[in-house]
Structure formats: C-alpha cells, structure tokens
Write an enzyme that holds these catalytic residues in place. Structure first.
Site, PDB file in Angstrom:
ATOM      1  N   CYS A   8       3.742   8.575   9.472  1.00  0.00           N
ATOM      2  CA  CYS A   8       4.491   9.966   9.948  1.00  0.00           C
ATOM      3  C   CYS A   8       3.607  10.841  10.617  1.00  0.00           C
ATOM      4  CB  CYS A   8       5.068  10.699   8.910  1.00  0.00           C
ATOM      5  SG  CYS A   8       6.155  10.249   7.554  1.00  0.00           S
ATOM      6  N   GLY A  36       6.789   7.648  13.802  1.00  0.00           N
ATOM      7  CA  GLY A  36       8.049   7.614  13.177  1.00  0.00           C
ATOM      8  C   GLY A  36       9.274   7.705  13.626  1.00  0.00           C
ATOM      9  N   ASN A 111       1.978  13.833   6.137  1.00  0.00           N
ATOM     10  CA  ASN A 111       1.778  12.531   6.354  1.00  0.00           C
ATOM     11  C   ASN A 111       0.718  11.712   5.535  1.00  0.00           C
ATOM     12  OD1 ASN A 111      -0.163  10.861   9.075  1.00  0.00           O
ATOM     13  ND2 ASN A 111       1.414  10.105   7.824  1.00  0.00           N
ATOM     14  N   GLY A 112       1.292  10.807   4.827  1.00  0.00           N
ATOM     15  CA  GLY A 112       0.394   9.790   3.843  1.00  0.00           C
ATOM     16  C   GLY A 112       1.187   9.424   2.616  1.00  0.00           C
ATOM     17  N   CYS A 247      -8.210   5.540   7.407  1.00  0.00           N
ATOM     18  CA  CYS A 247      -7.771   4.376   7.425  1.00  0.00           C
ATOM     19  C   CYS A 247      -8.074   3.483   8.674  1.00  0.00           C
ATOM     20  CB  CYS A 247      -6.305   4.669   7.406  1.00  0.00           C
ATOM     21  SG  CYS A 247      -5.190   3.084   7.625  1.00  0.00           S
ATOM     22  N   TYR A 253      -3.609   0.070  14.977  1.00  0.00           N
ATOM     23  CA  TYR A 253      -2.220  -0.160  15.478  1.00  0.00           C
ATOM     24  C   TYR A 253      -1.531   1.227  15.411  1.00  0.00           C
ATOM     25  CZ  TYR A 253       2.686  -1.122  14.987  1.00  0.00           C
ATOM     26  OH  TYR A 253       3.966  -1.213  15.117  1.00  0.00           O
ATOM     27  N   SER A 294      -0.045  -2.289  21.242  1.00  0.00           N
ATOM     28  CA  SER A 294      -1.043  -2.080  20.720  1.00  0.00           C
ATOM     29  C   SER A 294      -2.227  -3.172  21.043  1.00  0.00           C
ATOM     30  CB  SER A 294      -0.973  -2.115  19.022  1.00  0.00           C
ATOM     31  OG  SER A 294      -0.311  -2.857  18.602  1.00  0.00           O
ATOM     32  N   ASP A 356      -3.019 -10.055  19.542  1.00  0.00           N
ATOM     33  CA  ASP A 356      -1.977  -9.112  18.664  1.00  0.00           C
ATOM     34  C   ASP A 356      -2.554  -8.317  17.680  1.00  0.00           C
ATOM     35  OD1 ASP A 356       0.365  -7.648  18.277  1.00  0.00           O
ATOM     36  OD2 ASP A 356       1.558  -9.578  17.129  1.00  0.00           O
ATOM     37  N   CYS A 393      -1.295  -1.923   0.389  1.00  0.00           N
ATOM     38  CA  CYS A 393      -2.013  -0.425   0.605  1.00  0.00           C
ATOM     39  C   CYS A 393      -1.014   0.528  -0.142  1.00  0.00           C
ATOM     40  CB  CYS A 393      -1.727  -0.309   2.134  1.00  0.00           C
ATOM     41  SG  CYS A 393      -2.192   1.496   2.720  1.00  0.00           S
ATOM     42  N   CYS A 445     -11.616   3.130   5.255  1.00  0.00           N
ATOM     43  CA  CYS A 445     -11.001   2.304   4.335  1.00  0.00           C
ATOM     44  C   CYS A 445     -10.214   0.944   4.870  1.00  0.00           C
ATOM     45  CB  CYS A 445      -9.578   3.263   3.941  1.00  0.00           C
ATOM     46  SG  CYS A 445      -8.592   2.260   2.617  1.00  0.00           S
TER      47      CYS A 445
END
Length: 480
Positions: A8, A36, A111-112, A247, A253, A294, A356, A393, A445
C-alpha cells in the site's frame, strides 16, 4: 498467487492555509500507484470537519476532476492506495479509515501488516468491538480510539496504541488539528517527509511522491519515531525501540526505482544486484534482457559486469490496468501475453540472459521464458535478483503460505527445468547486504528467505484469517 503483489502507499499534507488540498494528494497518490491498484481514497480536513471519498479502482479513474472538486478546500489531507495483504479487494477495505468518537474525529491510512493482529482483534471483539472490514488497519483505528478516550491529546493516544502493535506499520493519522506520521520500531515499511516552498509539510511512503508535488526531501521517518505536524511546525516523539529491519523487498521489487529509502537509491541497489548476479552466475550469452519493470535496472547491472550487451527484449503494454487483467476469467488474469511481448529482432537466434526480481510459483516466469523461445531465442538463462522464497511473510508481502512457493518443493536445477530455462541462478543470500548497504545499526529483514523473523509470530497469522470459511480455519496449517 503467481507473482508478488505491491504494497500500500500512504500520503499526507499539512498546509499553512486553506486551499485545494486534495490536488497535491491526488498527484502524490499517482506517484505511489505502483504500490496498490485495488482501491484508493482521500480525506480532507476543512476547519476541523473531515470528509472522505474512496472507491475501488485506479487513482486516475476514481478521482475525476469533479470528485476532486467535491472534496473542497482544507488545510490538511491524507490519501491511500491499496493492495490488500489482509482483507479482500472489497471497497469496504479501502482507506482512509474514518472514525467519529466522543473526543473528536480521525482519519487513518496504513501501510504494513501486524504480526499480532489475531490476538489484538480477539481482545477488542471480547470487549464489544464490531469490525466492518477484514484489514489490520481497522484494529489500529480501534486501539487509537480507545486510547484517545483516556489520553490528553491525539499524539499520546497514537503513542499508547503503537506500543501494543507488533509488526509492520507506517501510519498517517489526521485529527481536526494535527497530522501524525508513525513508523514502526523495526522500520519495515518506508516513510519519509519533506517540505514545499510554500511551507507545507508532506509525508509519503516514498520520496518519488515528494518529487511529484514539488516538495524537497528532508529525511526518512526514523525507526520507532512519531512526527506531529501542527501549528507549531513538526515535533519528534518515540513510540519504541527495536533493531531496525527494513524490508529487503522494497529494494528488490516494491519501490519505484527513482525513490531513495533510508539513504539507499533503489535504482542503484537493483543495479548492484545485477552485478552480483553476474559474479555469482556467469554464463556465455549474446544479450541480457530484463523483465519490465523491476528487472530492467538489474539487467543493466548484469550486462555491465558481464560485458554482454543489454537489449530491450520484452516490451510491456503500458496501457493496461488491473481492472483489465483481473476480470472473472482466470486465464485472462494470468495471461502474460497481454502484458508482455517479445522483440524478436533482439532475441532471435541468440543466447539470452533473462533477469527478473523473483520466482513465487513459477507460473509467470515459465510463460515469459516460453515467449522468448517462441520468438527464436536459442537459450534462456534465468537470473533472479533475490534468493529463493522459502518462508511466509507476516509484514505486508502477500506470501503467507509455503505451499505456494516453488522453491519449497523443488531444487534449483528442477525449477530451471520446470520453467523451461537452460540454467537458473538466484542472488546468493549472503550477498543481500552488498546489494543494500544500509546505515550502521540497520539490517534488512529477509525472513522470507531465511526464516529469521524480527518479531514473534502469532499462531494463525495468515493474512486472510478474517475472511476464511470456518472449515478452512479448522484445518491444520501445513508446510507443504
């Protein structure tokens, strides 16, 4: 699940005067659209009155000029773009979440993903709370509201509520008089702020959104920090301390390549990933091709390090929205041919290195490899800018079960055969710190790769836990 979905995105602005405040939020959300595409919303504060519009769809579709004009003027506003890691794509789960309570009003964007959402929600329900959505964000709104009834100010209520949260949360909370930005003590998800020439403060998930509204970047919100924006400027408070663990997948990505997160350029991180892949998995080839979008930066890095020409071997249809690729027909949802088309002149008769960002189930990359070989590629050597996904995750990425992960079922050589590649190489786990050289005291992480979670994970932490049927909830969880 065939691919990793976006996060998000949150955005907020505080102005010194009343103006068309929805406009900059609209442009900020446009810049965060990659995070998002299910729904979006904007809430405006007009002299203490909060009003909101949110709907399913893309920012440009939902916020027409008439809708933006209808939001009126104000001195503060917050916005949100959503990809649901908890709860479905129903518009009920769209944000901002609006709350009217005894001590005032509040709008919240988040967000999270909370690792302790289950126990928190259970306790709230035992006390009579009635939830209207399936998202973790409503839990946070309830906790802040509860604390506000016994706190002297909104920032103290947010601080007390944050102390009960475990997991990932980058929040913006808007009251009638203040805007509050919070980043969890582990700093899982990005959050930064800046300032425009007219004195308005802007908070956003990524620095690219600051650029979109003409705001100069000041800094990232620190791990465990709460910023309070009011008539006195900006104040910094603490909501807790922990070992910062942003993260790693933001750099691989999620984030836009033109963003800078915690001092690290996303574009440069991806180029480093490509160079590291070239060192770890060299191969004789004629061209290097990146999967848009990406994989492009990493492909440039691989080509540079391997001294192999970079080629635009895949052309992306830039005019496709998720509203087109996600109708009822399942085959259309997964049809890579709608989104990508090979450039035959670049790959025909050549040995191709295909770059990729990741492999989840292997379905999508298998179709891309097939496209290249049908276009005449002699060989396709697949290189992945992340280690193999081996663990769920619980902090926002929509990987909540090992049963969907191809790397949990097959060894590397077998995966290469399954997806049709002539060889396969993943970014080595031990090279992640070279890809993202974070400041001292921060370690990314990477639990989805090594299973070492920064927080304790509660039982039944599945991200669709509030929408599952009873029969699903009663079945034992497996590690297939």
């Amino acid at each position: 699940m065939n691919e990793i979905h976006e996060e998000c995105g949150v955005f907020g602005i505080v102005c010194g005067s009343t103006q068309e405040v929805a406009e900059p939020v609209y442009y900020g959300l446009y810049a965060l659209q990659h995070r998002g595409q299910e729904s979006c919303g904007i809430a405006v504060c007009d002299d203490g009155y909060l009003h909101c519009y949110k709907q399913a769809g893309l920012v440009g579709e939902v916020f027409t000029p008439a809708v933006r004009a209808g939001l009126g003027q104000g001195n503060m506003a917050v916005g949100h773009v959503r990809y649901g890691t908890t709860g479905g794509s129903d518009v009920r789960n769209a944000q901002p979440i609006m709350v009217n309570h005894k001590n005032g009003r509040m709008a919240l964007v988040h967000n999270g993903n909370l690792a302790n959402a289950g126990p928190l929600r259970a306790k709230l329900e035992e006390r009579g709370a009635i939830f209207h959505t399936a998202s973790d964000s409503e839990i946070i709104a309830y906790l802040i509201t509860q604390e506000r009834l016994k706190s002297p100010c909104i920032e103290e209520a947010v601080r007390r509520a944050a102390c009960r949260l475990r997991g990932a949360y980058s929040l913006i909370v808007m009251s009638p008089t203040k805007m509050i930005a919070v980043r969890d003590p582990h700093a899982f998800r990005p959050l930064c702020f800046g300032k425009r020439e007219d004195g308005a403060f802007v908070v956003a998930s990524e620095s690219c959104a600051l650029d979109a509204v003409g705001a100069s970047f000041i800094r990232d919100v620190k791990a465990g920090e709460m910023l309070v924006f009011d008539g006195r400027g900006v104040r910094s408070l603490s909501v807790g301390k922990a070992a910062p663990a942003p993260c790693i997948f933001e750099y691989i990505y999620f984030a836009r390549p033109d963003s800078v997160i915690d001092g690290i350029s996303v574009h440069e991180a991806r180029r480093r990933a490509g160079r590291l892949l070239a060192q770890a998995y060299p191969v004789e080839a004629d061209v290097v091709v990146g999967v848009p979008d990406s994989g492009i930066d990493a492909a440039l890095g691989y080509a540079e390090a391997a001294h192999i020409p970079f080629a635009t071997g895949l052309v992306k249809n830039k005019y496709i929205g998720r509203t087109f690729i996600e109708p009822a027909a399942a085959q259309r949802q997964n049809d890579v041919r709608i989104k990508l088309n090979p450039l035959k002149s670049a790959v025909a008769g050549k040995r191709v290195v295909l770059i990729d960002d990741s492999i989840v189930r292997g379905t999508t990359i298998r179709k891309i490899v097939t496209l290249l070989k049908e276009a005449g590629a002699r060989e396709v050597h697949l290189r992945i800018c992340s280690p193999p996904f081996l663990f769920p995750c619980y902090y926002g990425t929509d990987i909540d079960s090992r049963e969907n992960l191809i790397a949990c079922k097959y060894p590397q050589d077998a995966i290469a055969s399954i997806v049709g590649a002539d060889s396969l190489g993943y970014l080595p786990l031990e090279k992640l710190h070279e890809m993202v050289p974070l400041p001292q005291g921060m370690r990314a992480c990477r639990a989805c790769f090594d299973g070492k979670y920064p927080t304790r994970i509660c039982e039944n932490a599945s991200k669709d836990k509030f929408e599952q049927k009873l029969g699903v909830l009663s079945r034992p969880q497996t590690d297939a």
